[in-house]
Design a protein around this motif. Structure first.
Motif, PDB file in Angstrom:
ATOM      1  N   ASN A  23       0.794  -1.229   0.000  1.00 22.08           N
ATOM      2  CA  ASN A  23       0.000   0.000   0.000  1.00 22.08           C
ATOM      3  C   ASN A  23       0.827   1.281   0.000  1.00 22.08           C
ATOM      4  N   ALA A  24       2.109   1.181   0.303  1.00 19.20           N
ATOM      5  CA  ALA A  24       2.962   2.375   0.360  1.00 19.20           C
ATOM      6  C   ALA A  24       3.411   2.778  -1.041  1.00 19.20           C
ATOM      7  N   LYS A  25       3.478   4.077  -1.270  1.00 19.18           N
ATOM      8  CA  LYS A  25       4.004   4.571  -2.539  1.00 19.18           C
ATOM      9  C   LYS A  25       5.525   4.450  -2.557  1.00 19.18           C
ATOM     10  N   SER A  26       6.129   4.566  -1.372  1.00 21.06           N
ATOM     11  CA  SER A  26       7.573   4.377  -1.265  1.00 21.06           C
ATOM     12  C   SER A  26       7.934   3.886   0.128  1.00 21.06           C
ATOM     13  N   VAL A  27       9.005   3.104   0.176  1.00 20.51           N
ATOM     14  CA  VAL A  27       9.561   2.615   1.434  1.00 20.51           C
ATOM     15  C   VAL A  27      11.061   2.891   1.364  1.00 20.51           C
ATOM     16  N   ILE A  28      11.544   3.707   2.266  1.00 20.60           N
ATOM     17  CA  ILE A  28      12.969   4.040   2.278  1.00 20.60           C
ATOM     18  C   ILE A  28      13.618   3.293   3.434  1.00 20.60           C
ATOM     19  N   ALA A  92       5.194   9.686  -2.551  1.00 23.18           N
ATOM     20  CA  ALA A  92       6.379   8.850  -2.728  1.00 23.18           C
ATOM     21  C   ALA A  92       7.671   9.611  -2.446  1.00 23.18           C
ATOM     22  N   VAL A  93       7.641  10.918  -2.568  1.00 23.42           N
ATOM     23  CA  VAL A  93       8.851  11.738  -2.409  1.00 23.42           C
ATOM     24  C   VAL A  93       9.091  12.129  -0.951  1.00 23.42           C
ATOM     25  N   ALA A 128      18.177  11.201  -5.655  1.00 25.36           N
ATOM     26  CA  ALA A 128      17.626  11.970  -6.779  1.00 25.36           C
ATOM     27  C   ALA A 128      16.137  12.227  -6.575  1.00 25.36           C
ATOM     28  N   ILE A 129      15.423  11.242  -6.063  1.00 26.18           N
ATOM     29  CA  ILE A 129      13.986  11.389  -5.810  1.00 26.18           C
ATOM     30  C   ILE A 129      13.746  12.454  -4.748  1.00 26.18           C
TER      31      ILE A 129
END
Length: 171
Positions: A23-28, A92-93, A128-129
Motif C-alpha cells: 500500500n505504500a508509494k515508497s519505502v525508504i 512517494a517523495v 535523486a527522488i
C-alpha cells in the motif's frame, strides 16, 4: 504449543508488513546507527508532519514480506545491518526528502535504498527522488503556467477597453 504461537505471531507480523509495503508509494530503508534518542524523536516528528511512518523492523521479516508482496529479490542488497523503514503512504517523495534533509542536518545515519512504486531503488536513486518537488508544488506550477496566457489576455483586453472608452480610463 508455545512455538506454534510464536510462529503464528511472526507470520502475522510478516503479513502486516507485506500489506504496508503493497500500500505504500515508497519505502525508504536507512541505517539509524549513531542517532541519539532526541534525534530519533525529532526525526519521527518531522516524518509525522509529512504523513510518513517510521518503523524499525527485522530485515528477515521485511525480506519475507517483500517476497509476499511480489517485490524483486534484489531488495536483499539493501537489507543488511540495522535498518529502519520510512513508509510514504500518500507521497512517494516525502520520506526521501525528510530523510535527506535530516541526514544533512545531523551528519549521521545513511539511506541504503528502498522501494518506490513497487520497484527496488538504490540509495543514489533515492537521493535523486528526494530532490523532486512535492506534488502540491508541481500542481501549483502547472496551474500557474496554465493561467499565465489567460492573465495576459485579460490585461490586453482591459487596455483595449480603456483605449476605446476614455471614461473607463478615469475609473
Amino acid at each position: 504449543m508455545a512455538n506454534a504461537k510464536i510462529i503464528e505471531s511472526k507470520a502475522a507480523k510478516v503479513a502486516e508488513v507485506a500489506d504496508k509495503i503493497k500500500n505504500a508509494k515508497s519505502v525508504i530503508v536507512f541505517d539509524y546507527r549513531g542517532l541519539t534518542v532526541a534525534e530519533v524523536t525529532e526525526l519521527r516528528n518531522e516524518m509525522r508532519k509529512e504523513n510518513v511512518e517510521y518503523v524499525v523492523l527485522k530485515n528477515h521479516a521485511v525480506k519475507r514480506a517483500c517476497e509476499a508482496a511480489g517485490i524483486d529479490a534484489s531488495i536483499d542488497e539493501v537489507l543488511h545491518g540495522p535498518s529502519a523503514f520510512a513508509f510514504g503512504h500518500e507521497d512517494a517523495v516525502a520520506p526521501a526528502r525528510v530523510l535527506k534533509n535530516f541526514v544533512k542536518k545531523v551528519k549521521k545515519c545513511e539511506v541504503k535504498g528502498g522501494i518506490v512504486e513497487g520497484k527496488v531503488t538504490s540509495a543514489k536513486e533515492i537521493d535523486a527522488i528526494a530532490d523532486l518537488l512535492s506534488r502540491e508544488v508541481l500542481i501549483a506550477r502547472l496551474l500557474g503556467s496554465m493561467m499565465s496566457p489567460i492573465s495576459g489576455l485579460a490585461i490586453v483586453l482591459d487596455q483595449i477597453a480603456k483605449k476605446l472608452d476614455p471614461a473607463a480610463q478615469e475609473a
